[in-house]
Scaffold this active site. Structure first.
Site, PDB file in Angstrom:
ATOM      1  N   GLY A 116      22.304  -0.892  33.063  1.00  0.00           N
ATOM      2  CA  GLY A 116      23.161  -1.234  31.924  1.00  0.00           C
ATOM      3  C   GLY A 116      22.762  -2.543  31.282  1.00  0.00           C
TER       4      GLY A 116
ATOM      5  CG  LEU B 177      -1.862   1.197   1.376  1.00  0.00           C
ATOM      6  CD1 LEU B 177      -2.870   1.246   0.237  1.00  0.00           C
ATOM      7  CD2 LEU B 177      -2.605   1.152   2.719  1.00  0.00           C
ATOM      8  CB  THR B 178       3.506   2.353   2.393  1.00  0.00           C
ATOM      9  OG1 THR B 178       2.643   2.032   3.474  1.00  0.00           O
ATOM     10  CG2 THR B 178       4.295   3.612   2.708  1.00  0.00           C
ATOM     11  CD  GLU B 179       2.159   4.509  -4.573  1.00  0.00           C
ATOM     12  OE1 GLU B 179       2.388   5.676  -4.962  1.00  0.00           O
ATOM     13  OE2 GLU B 179       1.423   3.707  -5.185  1.00  0.00           O
ATOM     14  N   PRO B 180       6.680   5.611  -1.727  1.00  0.00           N
ATOM     15  CG  PRO B 180       8.569   5.308  -3.091  1.00  0.00           C
ATOM     16  CD  PRO B 180       7.135   4.905  -2.939  1.00  0.00           C
TER      17      PRO B 180
ATOM     18  N   GLY C 147       2.564   7.877   2.410  1.00  0.00           N
ATOM     19  CA  GLY C 147       2.560   6.980   3.563  1.00  0.00           C
ATOM     20  C   GLY C 147       1.245   7.097   4.303  1.00  0.00           C
TER      21      GLY C 147
ATOM     22  CD  GLU D 256      -1.001  -2.987   9.831  1.00  0.00           C
ATOM     23  OE1 GLU D 256      -2.175  -2.670   9.656  1.00  0.00           O
ATOM     24  OE2 GLU D 256      -0.477  -4.026   9.388  1.00  0.00           O
TER      25      GLU D 256
ATOM     26  CB  CYS E 289      -6.428  -5.430   4.697  1.00  0.00           C
ATOM     27  SG  CYS E 289      -7.057  -5.732   3.074  1.00  0.00           S
TER      28      CYS E 289
ATOM     29  CG  PHE F  85      -6.867  12.910   8.183  1.00  0.00           C
ATOM     30  CD1 PHE F  85      -5.813  12.106   8.595  1.00  0.00           C
ATOM     31  CD2 PHE F  85      -8.148  12.602   8.587  1.00  0.00           C
ATOM     32  CE1 PHE F  85      -6.055  11.002   9.393  1.00  0.00           C
ATOM     33  CE2 PHE F  85      -8.398  11.503   9.383  1.00  0.00           C
ATOM     34  CZ  PHE F  85      -7.362  10.698   9.796  1.00  0.00           C
TER      35      PHE F  85
HETATM   36  C1  LIG Z   1       9.080  -1.910   9.434  1.00  0.00           C
HETATM   37  C2  LIG Z   1       7.952  -1.411   8.636  1.00  0.00           C
HETATM   38  C3  LIG Z   1       7.136  -2.301   7.967  1.00  0.00           C
HETATM   39  C4  LIG Z   1       6.092  -1.833   7.171  1.00  0.00           C
HETATM   40  N1  LIG Z   1       5.325  -2.729   6.480  1.00  0.00           N
HETATM   41  C5  LIG Z   1       4.410  -2.264   5.569  1.00  0.00           C
HETATM   42  C6  LIG Z   1       3.717  -3.164   4.719  1.00  0.00           C
HETATM   43  O1  LIG Z   1       3.864  -4.390   4.821  1.00  0.00           O
HETATM   44  N2  LIG Z   1       2.879  -2.667   3.779  1.00  0.00           N
HETATM   45  C7  LIG Z   1       2.679  -1.324   3.631  1.00  0.00           C
HETATM   46  O2  LIG Z   1       1.923  -0.929   2.756  1.00  0.00           O
HETATM   47  N3  LIG Z   1       3.312  -0.439   4.440  1.00  0.00           N
HETATM   48  C8  LIG Z   1       4.180  -0.872   5.399  1.00  0.00           C
HETATM   49  N4  LIG Z   1       4.849   0.015   6.207  1.00  0.00           N
HETATM   50  C9  LIG Z   1       4.667   1.438   5.971  1.00  0.00           C
HETATM   51  C10 LIG Z   1       3.920   2.167   7.072  1.00  0.00           C
HETATM   52  O3  LIG Z   1       2.575   1.826   7.060  1.00  0.00           O
HETATM   53  C11 LIG Z   1       4.176   3.669   6.879  1.00  0.00           C
HETATM   54  O4  LIG Z   1       5.511   3.899   7.271  1.00  0.00           O
HETATM   55  C12 LIG Z   1       3.217   4.515   7.680  1.00  0.00           C
HETATM   56  O5  LIG Z   1       1.932   4.466   7.139  1.00  0.00           O
HETATM   57  C13 LIG Z   1       3.672   5.969   7.733  1.00  0.00           C
HETATM   58  O6  LIG Z   1       3.996   6.457   6.481  1.00  0.00           O
HETATM   59  P1  LIG Z   1       5.379   7.244   6.245  1.00  0.00           P
HETATM   60  O7  LIG Z   1       6.466   6.407   6.773  1.00  0.00           O
HETATM   61  O8  LIG Z   1       5.418   7.635   4.838  1.00  0.00           O
HETATM   62  O9  LIG Z   1       5.270   8.502   7.172  1.00  0.00           O
HETATM   63  P2  LIG Z   1       4.506   9.949   6.877  1.00  0.00           P
HETATM   64  O10 LIG Z   1       3.157   9.620   6.382  1.00  0.00           O
HETATM   65  O11 LIG Z   1       5.418  10.720   6.009  1.00  0.00           O
HETATM   66  O12 LIG Z   1       4.462  10.484   8.296  1.00  0.00           O
HETATM   67  C14 LIG Z   1       5.554  11.186   8.924  1.00  0.00           C
HETATM   68  C15 LIG Z   1       5.059  11.841  10.203  1.00  0.00           C
HETATM   69  O13 LIG Z   1       4.067  12.818   9.894  1.00  0.00           O
HETATM   70  C16 LIG Z   1       2.885  12.572  10.615  1.00  0.00           C
HETATM   71  N5  LIG Z   1       1.727  12.958   9.813  1.00  0.00           N
HETATM   72  C17 LIG Z   1       1.421  12.567   8.547  1.00  0.00           C
HETATM   73  N6  LIG Z   1       0.268  13.122   8.150  1.00  0.00           N
HETATM   74  C18 LIG Z   1      -0.179  13.873   9.176  1.00  0.00           C
HETATM   75  C19 LIG Z   1      -1.337  14.682   9.388  1.00  0.00           C
HETATM   76  N7  LIG Z   1      -2.298  14.823   8.476  1.00  0.00           N
HETATM   77  N8  LIG Z   1      -1.470  15.308  10.569  1.00  0.00           N
HETATM   78  C20 LIG Z   1      -0.531  15.172  11.531  1.00  0.00           C
HETATM   79  N9  LIG Z   1       0.572  14.411  11.391  1.00  0.00           N
HETATM   80  C21 LIG Z   1       0.741  13.762  10.230  1.00  0.00           C
HETATM   81  C22 LIG Z   1       2.926  11.094  10.919  1.00  0.00           C
HETATM   82  O14 LIG Z   1       2.159  10.782  12.077  1.00  0.00           O
HETATM   83  C23 LIG Z   1       4.403  10.861  11.144  1.00  0.00           C
HETATM   84  O15 LIG Z   1       4.735  11.166  12.462  1.00  0.00           O
HETATM   85  C24 LIG Z   1       5.856  -0.448   7.068  1.00  0.00           C
HETATM   86  C25 LIG Z   1       6.658   0.439   7.779  1.00  0.00           C
HETATM   87  C26 LIG Z   1       7.684  -0.022   8.559  1.00  0.00           C
HETATM   88  C27 LIG Z   1       8.529   0.956   9.298  1.00  0.00           C
END
Ligand SMILES: Cc1cc2nc3c(=O)[nH]c(=O)nc-3n(C[C@H](O)[C@H](O)[C@H](O)COP(=O)(O)OP(=O)(O)OC[C@H]3O[C@@H](n4cnc5c(N)ncnc54)[C@H](O)[C@@H]3O)c2cc1C
Lengths: 245, 392
Positions: free
Chosen positions: B348, B138-141, B144, B371, B246, B391
């Site tokens: 420690g 789901l997540t893209e660069p 998120g 999630e 999901c 949001f």
């Molecule tokens: C180990 C690991 C496993 C993962 N596995 C999966 C997977 O299997 N499949 C998948 O699809 N994804 C996966 N993810 C991705 C994960 O769901 C995302 O990292 C998460 O949704 C957050 O997205 P981001 O990292 O781009 O952070 P961002 O969305 O860039 O968020 C950065 C910060 O900004 C805050 N923020 C963002 N928007 C707002 C808003 N509107 N108001 C206030 N604060 C905000 C966030 O709370 C966060 O603190 C995984 C991540 C990790 C670390």
């Protein structure tokens, strides 16, 4: 093969044992009960034999009150087909053996499994008595069981080695480590156990042969005293004071 | 390893609310974890090794998709049983729990909930056995917390579609056989596709050097003109509600799992505090340490009650997304705070791999982010109670 597996319902090995106020039984509060680990070896072997030959069935039996039913359910989850509970508070080995023999009589079991001992009171007496009461051959401390024709080939542990035996069937065995690996019940087995029969049989009335008068914990170990290596004289003084040298 | 026994707190006798079957399930999973995971997990995590060798036995135990029905080769357990399983696994490690919950809730669940009968019969029994492993993209660069903005797209080419885009942070991606990928169709609506390893143009580079979930493999999914047969599109999910459905299932599992990690940290700290002597007395005899331990067990107890009730609602089909958000957010935060406090109680020793705490603590940094981040779940509750989205 038609197998009967005798199961004891015993406190988990990590239990800190306490006795009840009267000092005649275990204080069961907070105690987790499990299938006696040695019985589990027999149970798994019985199931393996059934799986390998694709025929026969495995019945598990426990002499005890309703509290033992989760333990029987677990045995069903591991793969036994039927369970029976003889409704009686087990008192001594002879009474338990008589109840088991009465249940097994006439049911045509080819194999009767038990553990080499139950880890609660470690009596090691029931399986031999069951064999005697049913007038069947008995092999204790069995570590493996295979078949050749209508004969059972059994290994048992003896001092410094193994003894290979052959016996006719039906046969009573007390099992120990080596007989089989433990099996963890899987989720499907647990769900299927729900629908397998667990029959409650009235115990035939009897008096206990042996009565428990009192249970006592061993006296607490005295604390250790550490003496630094350079203080050998202090050690000598201490031993002297205690009259040990 | 330290000579430490797991003795989880049950301050409000929650065990009394579990059925015999729940307890049998819990004990079976605990037994498996004790034998097959706990003795090795520290080494796997230190070596950044994902224990994929356990997959066949996890499948045999029935821990992949245990809440899905038997007709698809799953055990058909209730939601509380599913929660109890997640709790026992995460007590060992959040990374292992992630591998298992991605498979069950993010791969099997969408195929079950949104797939055709053929898709269900083709994939679910193999996924349940662990013969096939999956991941969820789901997540893209650049998207998120805001997945609705995703760029990944597919275009209709008659018999098949062509998929382009990239997903990142994907648990299980480096070894997964299939990926449930969410991408936009030509009308800009989100749909789920089952992409199989080996399809031309599909690669799964691993993300290295994580300080968290080191026993779980994480990677990217890259789609460069991947031809996906149309029969691999999940027919019954259009729009963001597909992936969000999901996530409800997975987040629910996490809310139980986090308690497992917290119980392990608390249990370790309590035992250590009673044994560690400073200033001639066990450190557990000082008020500051007692405050920490007492607050830990209080928070764990509250979290246990929250998830138990949520499980009942889920079994009745009544649990809302917002209720699940609250539990995920509360429980992960609770576990993270307990991890940090517990680590300090061990002084420690708390930073070493002799004890599980630092590993749990580092793992939970991922759990609090994935999630739905901690912040995003708060905004979900905020929106639920005010009716106003914050949001944007
Ligand atoms: C180990 C690991 C496993 C993962 N596995 C999966 C997977 O299997 N499949 C998948 O699809 N994804 C996966 N993810 C991705 C994960 O769901 C995302 O990292 C998460 O949704 C957050 O997205 P981001 O990292 O781009 O952070 P961002 O969305 O860039 O968020 C950065 C910060 O900004 C805050 N923020 C963002 N928007 C707002 C808003 N509107 N108001 C206030 N604060 C905000 C966030 O709370 C966060 O603190 C995984 C991540 C990790 C670390």
């Amino acid at each position: 093969m038609k197998s009967l597996v005798c199961i004891s319902h015993v406190p988990d090995t990590t239990t800190k044992i306490k006795y009840d106020a009267a000092g005649k039984g275990l204080d069961k509060t907070g105690v987790t009960f499990v299938i006696n680990p040695y019985d589990e070896f027999g149970l798994v072997r019985a199931i393996e034999i059934k799986e390998k030959t694709g025929s026969g069935d495995v019945t598990v039996l426990c002499v005890g009150g309703p509290e033992v039913e989760p333990t029987l359910r677990k045995a069903l989850a591991i793969g036994a087909d039927n369970a029976a509970r003889v409704d009686m508070d087990p008192t001594d080995s002879r009474s338990v053996a008589e109840q088991i023999a009465a249940y097994a009589k006439g049911k045509g079991f080819d194999l009767i499994f038990a553990g080499k001992e139950s880890i609660d009171s470690n009596g090691s007496a029931v399986p031999g008595m069951v064999a005697e009461l049913l007038d069947l051959p008995f092999i204790s401390l069995a570590t493996s069981l295979e078949f050749e024709g209508d004969k059972a080939k059994v290994s048992r542990e003896i001092d410094g080695g193994y003894e290979k035996l052959e016996s006719s069937l039906p046969l009573v065995l007390s099992c120990q480590k080596g007989m089989a690996e433990w099996r963890i019940p899987n989720m499907r087995g647990i769900m299927m156990a729900r629908t397998k029969p667990l029959e409650v049989v009235a115990g035939h009335p009897m008096d206990a042969y042996v009565l428990t008068k009192k249970l006592e914990l061993p006296s607490a170990k005295a604390g250790c005293i550490y003496v630094e290596p350079e203080n050998a004289a202090q050690l000598v003084d201490m031993l002297h004071d205690k009259g040990l040298i | 390893m330290s000579t430490y026994t797991y003795n989880p707190p049950d301050y409000y006798n929650l065990d009394d609310l579990l059925t015999e079957e729940h307890k049998l399930i819990r004990d079976a999973v605990r037994d498996w974890v004790n034998r097959r995971v706990s003795p090795f997990i520290e080494e796997w995590a230190q070596n950044n090794h994902c224990p994929t060798h356990l997959i066949p036995e996890i499948g045999e135990l029935g821990l992949f998709g245990p809440q899905l029905p038997r007709e698809y080769g799953c055990p058909g357990l209730d939601q509380i049983a599913y929660g109890v399983i997640m709790q026992e696994i995460e007590r060992a490690d959040s990374g292992l729990r992630s591998m298992i919950s991605v498979q069950g809730s993010l791969v099997m669940y969408p195929i079950y909930a949104y797939g055709s009968e053929e898709q269900k019969h083709k994939y679910l029994p193999k996924l349940a056995k662990g013969e096939l492993m999956g991941c969820f993209g789901l997540t893209e660069p650049d998207f998120g917390s805001n997945p609705a903005g995703m760029i990944s797209r597919f275009v209709d080419m008659g018999d098949y579609v062509v998929l382009n885009g990239a997903k990142t942070w994907i648990s299980n991606s480096p070894f997964a056989d299939i990926a449930v990928v969410w991408a936009k169709n030509e009308a800009g609506r989100i749909q789920g596709l089952i992409v199989e390893r080996g399809m031309e143009g599909f690669t799964t580079p691993e993300i290295k050097n994580k300080w968290s979930l080191r026993a779980s493999a994480t990677g990217e999914l890259v789609f460069d003109n991947v031809k996906v047969p149309k029969e691999n599109i999940l027919p019954n999910a259009i729009g963001l509600k597909g992936p969000l459905g999901c996530l409800d299932s997975a987040r629910y599992g996490i809310s139980w799992g986090a308690i497992g990690a917290a119980m392990d940290c608390y249990n370790t700290a309590l035992q250590y505090a009673k044994e560690r002597i400073q200033f001639d007395k066990p450190i557990a005899s000082y008020q500051i340490q007692q405050k920490k331990l007492a607050e830990m067990v209080t928070e764990i107890t509250k979290a246990q009650l929250l998830t138990y009730r949520l499980g009942q609602l889920k079994d009745q089909g009544k649990a809302t997304t917002a209720q699940i958000s609250m539990a995920k957010r509360n429980n992960v935060d609770m576990a993270l705070k307990i991890g940090r406090e517990a680590r300090q109680i061990l002084g420690g020793m708390g930073i070493t791999g002799e004890y599980p705490i630092m590993r749990h603590m580092a793992n939970l940094e991922s759990v609090v982010t994935y999630e739905g981040t901690h912040d995003i779940h708060l905004l979900i509750t905020g929106m639920d109670i005010t009716g106003i989205s914050a949001f944007r």
